[in-house]
Write a protein that holds these residues in place. Structure first.
Motif, PDB file in Angstrom:
ATOM      1  N   MET A   1      57.457  40.817  51.044  1.00 49.66           N
ATOM      2  CA  MET A   1      58.364  40.011  50.247  1.00 49.66           C
ATOM      3  C   MET A   1      57.657  39.480  49.004  1.00 49.66           C
ATOM      4  SD  MET A   1      58.439  36.434  52.501  1.00 49.66           S
ATOM      5  CE  MET A   1      59.382  35.562  51.264  1.00 49.66           C
ATOM      6  N   ILE A   2      58.416  39.224  47.947  1.00 50.89           N
ATOM      7  CA  ILE A   2      57.869  38.621  46.730  1.00 50.89           C
ATOM      8  C   ILE A   2      57.961  37.105  46.863  1.00 50.89           C
ATOM      9  CG2 ILE A   2      58.053  38.433  44.229  1.00 50.89           C
ATOM     10  CD1 ILE A   2      57.270  41.196  45.120  1.00 50.89           C
ATOM     11  N   ARG A   3      56.835  36.426  46.745  1.00 50.32           N
ATOM     12  CA  ARG A   3      56.860  34.969  46.837  1.00 50.32           C
ATOM     13  C   ARG A   3      55.729  34.354  46.034  1.00 50.32           C
ATOM     14  NH1 ARG A   3      53.525  32.189  50.610  1.00 50.32           N
ATOM     15  NH2 ARG A   3      52.168  33.525  51.893  1.00 50.32           N
ATOM     16  N   LYS A   4      55.799  33.037  45.871  1.00 47.40           N
ATOM     17  CA  LYS A   4      54.764  32.305  45.141  1.00 47.40           C
ATOM     18  C   LYS A   4      53.559  32.099  46.054  1.00 47.40           C
ATOM     19  CE  LYS A   4      55.215  27.875  44.249  1.00 47.40           C
ATOM     20  NZ  LYS A   4      55.663  26.589  43.636  1.00 47.40           N
ATOM     21  N   ILE A   5      52.385  32.389  45.514  1.00 43.73           N
ATOM     22  CA  ILE A   5      51.153  32.278  46.289  1.00 43.73           C
ATOM     23  C   ILE A   5      50.022  31.985  45.322  1.00 43.73           C
ATOM     24  CG2 ILE A   5      50.527  34.734  46.159  1.00 43.73           C
ATOM     25  CD1 ILE A   5      49.793  34.548  49.176  1.00 43.73           C
ATOM     26  N   ILE A   6      48.924  31.444  45.822  1.00 40.58           N
ATOM     27  CA  ILE A   6      47.817  31.093  44.921  1.00 40.58           C
ATOM     28  C   ILE A   6      47.037  32.333  44.493  1.00 40.58           C
ATOM     29  CG2 ILE A   6      47.556  28.789  45.906  1.00 40.58           C
ATOM     30  CD1 ILE A   6      44.879  29.929  47.157  1.00 40.58           C
ATOM     31  N   ARG A   7      46.389  32.203  43.359  1.00 41.59           N
ATOM     32  CA  ARG A   7      45.484  33.237  42.850  1.00 41.59           C
ATOM     33  C   ARG A   7      44.183  32.566  42.460  1.00 41.59           C
ATOM     34  NH1 ARG A   7      44.639  35.227  37.357  1.00 41.59           N
ATOM     35  NH2 ARG A   7      43.619  37.264  37.416  1.00 41.59           N
ATOM     36  N   ILE A   8      43.063  33.111  42.911  1.00 41.87           N
ATOM     37  CA  ILE A   8      41.746  32.541  42.620  1.00 41.87           C
ATOM     38  C   ILE A   8      40.996  33.476  41.688  1.00 41.87           C
ATOM     39  CG2 ILE A   8      39.571  31.682  43.583  1.00 41.87           C
ATOM     40  CD1 ILE A   8      41.027  31.300  46.251  1.00 41.87           C
ATOM     41  N   GLN A   9      40.611  32.954  40.514  1.00 37.80           N
ATOM     42  CA  GLN A   9      39.853  33.742  39.547  1.00 37.80           C
ATOM     43  C   GLN A   9      38.362  33.590  39.847  1.00 37.80           C
ATOM     44  OE1 GLN A   9      42.475  31.868  36.249  1.00 37.80           O
ATOM     45  NE2 GLN A   9      41.602  33.709  35.325  1.00 37.80           N
TER      46      GLN A   9
ATOM     47  N   GLU B   1      53.410  35.086  41.419  1.00 41.22           N
ATOM     48  CA  GLU B   1      54.430  35.655  42.290  1.00 41.22           C
ATOM     49  C   GLU B   1      54.107  37.128  42.499  1.00 41.22           C
ATOM     50  OE1 GLU B   1      58.455  35.013  41.319  1.00 41.22           O
ATOM     51  OE2 GLU B   1      58.325  32.827  41.423  1.00 41.22           O
ATOM     52  N   ARG B   2      53.964  37.517  43.761  1.00 40.06           N
ATOM     53  CA  ARG B   2      53.605  38.893  44.072  1.00 40.06           C
ATOM     54  C   ARG B   2      54.056  39.234  45.482  1.00 40.06           C
ATOM     55  NH1 ARG B   2      49.350  38.955  47.642  1.00 40.06           N
ATOM     56  NH2 ARG B   2      47.808  37.260  47.548  1.00 40.06           N
ATOM     57  N   GLU B   3      53.900  40.491  45.824  1.00 38.63           N
ATOM     58  CA  GLU B   3      54.184  40.940  47.182  1.00 38.63           C
ATOM     59  C   GLU B   3      53.152  40.317  48.127  1.00 38.63           C
ATOM     60  OE1 GLU B   3      56.254  42.769  50.146  1.00 38.63           O
ATOM     61  OE2 GLU B   3      56.771  43.002  48.015  1.00 38.63           O
ATOM     62  N   ALA B   4      53.598  39.576  49.106  1.00 42.14           N
ATOM     63  CA  ALA B   4      52.692  38.917  50.039  1.00 42.14           C
ATOM     64  C   ALA B   4      53.394  38.720  51.378  1.00 42.14           C
ATOM     65  CB  ALA B   4      52.236  37.569  49.491  1.00 42.14           C
ATOM     66  N   ALA B   5      52.607  38.668  52.425  1.00 44.66           N
ATOM     67  CA  ALA B   5      53.174  38.389  53.746  1.00 44.66           C
ATOM     68  C   ALA B   5      53.771  36.993  53.743  1.00 44.66           C
ATOM     69  CB  ALA B   5      52.082  38.495  54.806  1.00 44.66           C
ATOM     70  N   PRO B   6      54.869  36.780  54.443  1.00 49.19           N
ATOM     71  CA  PRO B   6      55.471  35.445  54.486  1.00 49.19           C
ATOM     72  C   PRO B   6      54.554  34.439  55.170  1.00 49.19           C
ATOM     73  CG  PRO B   6      56.512  36.890  56.092  1.00 49.19           C
ATOM     74  CD  PRO B   6      55.628  37.752  55.249  1.00 49.19           C
ATOM     75  N   TYR B   7      54.692  33.183  54.776  1.00 46.41           N
ATOM     76  CA  TYR B   7      53.906  32.128  55.403  1.00 46.41           C
ATOM     77  C   TYR B   7      54.241  32.053  56.891  1.00 46.41           C
ATOM     78  CZ  TYR B   7      52.404  27.389  56.665  1.00 46.41           C
ATOM     79  OH  TYR B   7      51.829  26.309  57.281  1.00 46.41           O
ATOM     80  N   ASP B   8      53.206  32.083  57.741  1.00 47.27           N
ATOM     81  CA  ASP B   8      53.383  32.104  59.190  1.00 47.27           C
ATOM     82  C   ASP B   8      52.885  30.774  59.769  1.00 47.27           C
ATOM     83  OD1 ASP B   8      53.458  32.591  61.912  1.00 47.27           O
ATOM     84  OD2 ASP B   8      52.715  34.640  61.752  1.00 47.27           O
ATOM     85  N   GLU B   9      53.791  29.819  59.857  1.00 46.75           N
ATOM     86  CA  GLU B   9      53.404  28.482  60.332  1.00 46.75           C
ATOM     87  C   GLU B   9      52.892  28.518  61.762  1.00 46.75           C
ATOM     88  OE1 GLU B   9      55.250  23.938  60.632  1.00 46.75           O
ATOM     89  OE2 GLU B   9      56.540  25.632  60.105  1.00 46.75           O
TER      90      GLU B   9
END
Length: 229
Positions: free
Chosen positions: A1-9, A62-70
């Motif tokens: 899924m496409i969702r908001k997630i952090i990116r570390i440079q 925003e990118r393809e990422a696994a959904p947050y798994d609480e």
């Protein structure tokens, strides 16, 4: 899924570890002295890590990422809280002989020379490391040994940690500290419990990997607060 997630440079990361400490979900870890997003499904996309980063290395994307798994996050947190089964987890009462003391005894002055002291939070390169005698200690040691400030912290730059609770390989960051600074000596203070061997092993590995000759010693403190020869 496409969702908001952090990116570390990586090029902006200074290895301070503040983001990893701020991430309650343990989505961020330190690898080779740099912050890394370890698991997409552990990142909730709320960005508690963003405000603590001193270099602006963390942003949203925003990118393809696994959904947050609480559920997975909670299970991981529970595993960290579970006892490892080592003798150091056994409860015991320490009986002491009462000593006479004034009603309001004068507080002993702190000998701490720098802040922060947590291995995960301290920067790899800091002015106080120049010519420093380095103390690498298990965080329980200061509570167990009454004269910890006087006998160990005094005239030392202090780094503390608990490899069992942090679940981090300290050796990588300690290696970078020893490589990039003029460290004069290293003193390792650990508790006698087996779990505490991790901090001793990490410090020894860092000393070897640093490629420098640095005098070092290990001091062990018993769970009753006494020094073990």
């Amino acid at each position: 899924m496409i969702r908001k997630i952090i990116r570390i440079q990586e090029e902006k990361c200074n290895g301070c570890g503040a983001c990893a400490a701020a991430c309650h979900e343990s989505a961020i870890g330190m690898v080779n002295g740099k912050a890394v997003l370890l698991r997409d499904d552990y990142c909730d996309g709320l960005g508690d890590c963003l405000p603590v980063c001193p270099t602006g290395a963390i942003t949203f994307e925003e990118r393809e990422a696994a959904p947050y798994d609480e559920a997975a996050v909670k299970l991981n947190q529970q595993k960290k809280l579970q006892s490892c089964g080592c003798p150091g987890s056994s409860s015991s009462t320490i009986h002491r002989t009462a000593a006479h003391s004034p009603a309001r005894a004068a507080a002993a002055p702190s000998q701490l020379q720098q802040w922060p002291v947590q291995i995960r939070l301290v920067p790899v390169k800091a002015p106080y490391f120049d010519g420093a005698n380095l103390l690498i200690a298990a965080d329980c040691a200061a509570y167990a040994y009454g004269n910890f400030h006087r006998d160990f912290i005094r005239n030392h730059v202090t780094l503390i940690g608990c490899p069992k609770l942090d679940a981090v390989d300290y050796s990588e960051k300690l290696t970078e500290i020893m490589k990039n600074n003029d460290i004069k000596s290293v003193r390792i203070v650990r508790m006698e419990v087996p779990c505490c061997g991790g901090i001793e092993n990490a410090a020894k590995a860092a000393l070897q990997a640093s490629g420098r000759f640095i005098p070092w010693q290990v001091v062990t403190i018993g769970t009753d607060g006494e020094l073990i020869e």
